[in-house]
Write a protein that holds these residues in place. Structure first.
Motif, PDB file in Angstrom:
ATOM      1  N   GLN A  73       0.674  -1.375  -0.112  1.00 30.31           N
ATOM      2  CA  GLN A  73       0.077   0.318   0.137  1.00 30.31           C
ATOM      3  C   GLN A  73       0.539   1.334   0.274  1.00 30.31           C
ATOM      4  O   GLN A  73       0.656   2.044  -0.389  1.00 30.31           O
ATOM      5  CB  GLN A  73      -1.188   0.536   1.349  1.00 30.31           C
ATOM      6  CG  GLN A  73      -1.854  -0.990   1.092  1.00 30.31           C
ATOM      7  CD  GLN A  73      -2.589  -0.976   1.771  1.00 30.31           C
ATOM      8  OE1 GLN A  73      -2.944  -1.718   3.396  1.00 30.31           O
ATOM      9  NE2 GLN A  73      -4.354  -1.000   1.871  1.00 30.31           N
ATOM     10  N   VAL A  74       1.770   1.350   1.002  1.00 27.06           N
ATOM     11  CA  VAL A  74       3.260   2.391   0.985  1.00 27.06           C
ATOM     12  C   VAL A  74       3.468   3.093  -0.767  1.00 27.06           C
ATOM     13  O   VAL A  74       3.527   3.636  -0.936  1.00 27.06           O
ATOM     14  CB  VAL A  74       4.211   1.844   1.511  1.00 27.06           C
ATOM     15  CG1 VAL A  74       5.366   2.860   1.655  1.00 27.06           C
ATOM     16  CG2 VAL A  74       3.871   1.906   2.925  1.00 27.06           C
ATOM     17  N   ARG A  75       3.674   1.594  -1.556  1.00 27.52           N
ATOM     18  CA  ARG A  75       4.508   1.532  -2.448  1.00 27.52           C
ATOM     19  C   ARG A  75       3.047   1.859  -3.180  1.00 27.52           C
ATOM     20  O   ARG A  75       3.311   3.202  -4.828  1.00 27.52           O
ATOM     21  CB  ARG A  75       4.451   0.083  -2.990  1.00 27.52           C
ATOM     22  CG  ARG A  75       6.454  -0.232  -2.488  1.00 27.52           C
ATOM     23  CD  ARG A  75       6.224  -1.455  -3.293  1.00 27.52           C
ATOM     24  NE  ARG A  75       7.626  -1.467  -2.795  1.00 27.52           N
ATOM     25  CZ  ARG A  75       8.012  -3.006  -1.987  1.00 27.52           C
ATOM     26  NH1 ARG A  75       7.179  -3.377  -1.223  1.00 27.52           N
ATOM     27  NH2 ARG A  75       9.545  -3.033  -0.706  1.00 27.52           N
ATOM     28  N   GLU A  76       1.955   1.503  -3.515  1.00 30.42           N
ATOM     29  CA  GLU A  76       0.972   1.667  -4.016  1.00 30.42           C
ATOM     30  C   GLU A  76       0.848   4.168  -3.971  1.00 30.42           C
ATOM     31  O   GLU A  76       0.290   4.776  -5.237  1.00 30.42           O
ATOM     32  CB  GLU A  76      -0.536   1.156  -4.455  1.00 30.42           C
ATOM     33  CG  GLU A  76      -1.460   1.659  -4.552  1.00 30.42           C
ATOM     34  CD  GLU A  76      -3.393   1.186  -4.105  1.00 30.42           C
ATOM     35  OE1 GLU A  76      -3.740   0.578  -5.032  1.00 30.42           O
ATOM     36  OE2 GLU A  76      -2.891   0.353  -3.164  1.00 30.42           O
ATOM     37  N   ALA A  77       0.900   4.299  -2.698  1.00 34.93           N
ATOM     38  CA  ALA A  77       1.148   5.255  -2.420  1.00 34.93           C
ATOM     39  C   ALA A  77       2.176   6.029  -3.202  1.00 34.93           C
ATOM     40  O   ALA A  77       2.133   7.641  -3.059  1.00 34.93           O
ATOM     41  CB  ALA A  77       0.402   6.245  -1.038  1.00 34.93           C
ATOM     42  N   VAL A  78       3.150   6.174  -2.725  1.00 39.18           N
ATOM     43  CA  VAL A  78       4.480   6.052  -3.729  1.00 39.18           C
ATOM     44  C   VAL A  78       3.626   6.134  -5.010  1.00 39.18           C
ATOM     45  O   VAL A  78       4.532   7.581  -6.437  1.00 39.18           O
ATOM     46  CB  VAL A  78       5.585   5.981  -3.650  1.00 39.18           C
ATOM     47  CG1 VAL A  78       7.023   6.008  -4.109  1.00 39.18           C
ATOM     48  CG2 VAL A  78       5.297   5.825  -2.138  1.00 39.18           C
ATOM     49  N   VAL A  79       3.630   5.855  -6.123  1.00 36.88           N
ATOM     50  CA  VAL A  79       3.187   5.844  -7.732  1.00 36.88           C
ATOM     51  C   VAL A  79       2.203   6.804  -7.384  1.00 36.88           C
ATOM     52  O   VAL A  79       2.483   7.394  -8.941  1.00 36.88           O
ATOM     53  CB  VAL A  79       2.923   4.073  -8.151  1.00 36.88           C
ATOM     54  CG1 VAL A  79       2.231   4.431  -9.213  1.00 36.88           C
ATOM     55  CG2 VAL A  79       3.864   2.772  -8.210  1.00 36.88           C
ATOM     56  N   SER A  80       1.409   7.032  -6.722  1.00 35.71           N
ATOM     57  CA  SER A  80       0.351   8.017  -6.916  1.00 35.71           C
ATOM     58  C   SER A  80       0.814   9.216  -7.057  1.00 35.71           C
ATOM     59  O   SER A  80       0.885  10.246  -7.621  1.00 35.71           O
ATOM     60  CB  SER A  80      -1.398   7.791  -5.749  1.00 35.71           C
ATOM     61  OG  SER A  80      -1.701   6.567  -6.176  1.00 35.71           O
ATOM     62  N   LEU A  81       1.825   9.385  -5.537  1.00 34.06           N
ATOM     63  CA  LEU A  81       2.484  10.452  -5.537  1.00 34.06           C
ATOM     64  C   LEU A  81       3.270  10.866  -7.190  1.00 34.06           C
ATOM     65  O   LEU A  81       3.624  11.989  -7.402  1.00 34.06           O
ATOM     66  CB  LEU A  81       3.497  10.129  -4.896  1.00 34.06           C
ATOM     67  CG  LEU A  81       2.636  10.930  -2.944  1.00 34.06           C
ATOM     68  CD1 LEU A  81       3.620  10.401  -1.261  1.00 34.06           C
ATOM     69  CD2 LEU A  81       1.751  12.564  -3.049  1.00 34.06           C
ATOM     70  N   LEU A  82       4.068  10.346  -7.234  1.00 35.31           N
ATOM     71  CA  LEU A  82       5.322   9.719  -8.388  1.00 35.31           C
ATOM     72  C   LEU A  82       4.634  10.242  -9.861  1.00 35.31           C
ATOM     73  O   LEU A  82       4.249  11.591 -10.821  1.00 35.31           O
ATOM     74  CB  LEU A  82       6.454   9.177  -8.780  1.00 35.31           C
ATOM     75  CG  LEU A  82       7.104   9.112  -7.915  1.00 35.31           C
ATOM     76  CD1 LEU A  82       7.530   7.183  -8.618  1.00 35.31           C
ATOM     77  CD2 LEU A  82       8.539   9.945  -7.899  1.00 35.31           C
ATOM     78  N   TYR A  83       3.004  10.079 -10.131  1.00 39.64           N
ATOM     79  CA  TYR A  83       1.820  10.221 -10.709  1.00 39.64           C
ATOM     80  C   TYR A  83       1.831  11.971 -10.832  1.00 39.64           C
ATOM     81  O   TYR A  83       1.826  12.308 -11.849  1.00 39.64           O
ATOM     82  CB  TYR A  83       0.820   9.772 -10.811  1.00 39.64           C
ATOM     83  CG  TYR A  83      -0.226   9.617 -11.889  1.00 39.64           C
ATOM     84  CD1 TYR A  83      -0.025   9.306 -13.018  1.00 39.64           C
ATOM     85  CD2 TYR A  83      -1.703  10.115 -11.476  1.00 39.64           C
ATOM     86  CE1 TYR A  83      -1.066   9.203 -14.188  1.00 39.64           C
ATOM     87  CE2 TYR A  83      -2.586  10.616 -12.404  1.00 39.64           C
ATOM     88  CZ  TYR A  83      -2.223  10.680 -13.723  1.00 39.64           C
ATOM     89  OH  TYR A  83      -2.965  10.457 -14.533  1.00 39.64           O
ATOM     90  N   ALA A  84       1.319  12.445  -9.736  1.00 41.23           N
ATOM     91  CA  ALA A  84       0.867  13.029  -9.291  1.00 41.23           C
ATOM     92  C   ALA A  84       2.069  14.402  -9.762  1.00 41.23           C
ATOM     93  O   ALA A  84       1.771  15.657 -10.607  1.00 41.23           O
ATOM     94  CB  ALA A  84       0.733  13.283  -8.613  1.00 41.23           C
TER      95      ALA A  84
END
Length: 127
Positions: free
Chosen positions: A6-17
């Protein structure tokens, strides 16, 4: 408590943003808090995010050398974020390479399209 996935998923979302618009750091805290990523997991998320951002040019260089048809700036935003995180974990952390690749594939299954998992696997496996 959030899992490492879930942390990695959040990091991907942050990188995307961050790839879509330049975001302020407060935005990072809001997303992590919204996903209930706190304490040690927040430290893990920040270390991944900061690691990718601090090593972005060398990560992109590695990815470009292993992309056969496109360059990293031509890859879709979600796939680009997943590739960057996966490449960072492979090249700059102590995590087992197979774990980093598997996590990236799982993220691609959840966040990408039907061809994303095999594309991510192929590129990261070359690294």
């Amino acid at each position: 408590m959030a899992t490492r996935h879930q942390v990695r998923e959040a990091v991907v979302s942050l990188l995307y943003a961050k790839g879509m618009v330049s975001q302020k750091d407060e935005f990072i805290d809001e997303i992590l808090e919204d996903r209930k990523i706190r304490n040690k997991q927040k430290e893990f998320a920040n270390s991944l995010l900061n690691g990718v951002l601090q090593n972005l040019s060398s990560i992109d260089e590695v990815l470009n050398s292993h992309l056969s048809e496109h360059k990293i700036h031509e890859v879709g935003e979600v796939e680009r974020a997943i590739l960057r995180l996966g490449a960072y974990e492979i090249k700059f952390t102590q995590i087992d390479k197979a774990v980093a690749i598997n996590e990236a594939i799982e993220l691609a299954k959840e966040l990408g399209n039907e061809t994303s998992p095999s594309f991510i696997n192929g590129v990261l496996d070359k690294i």
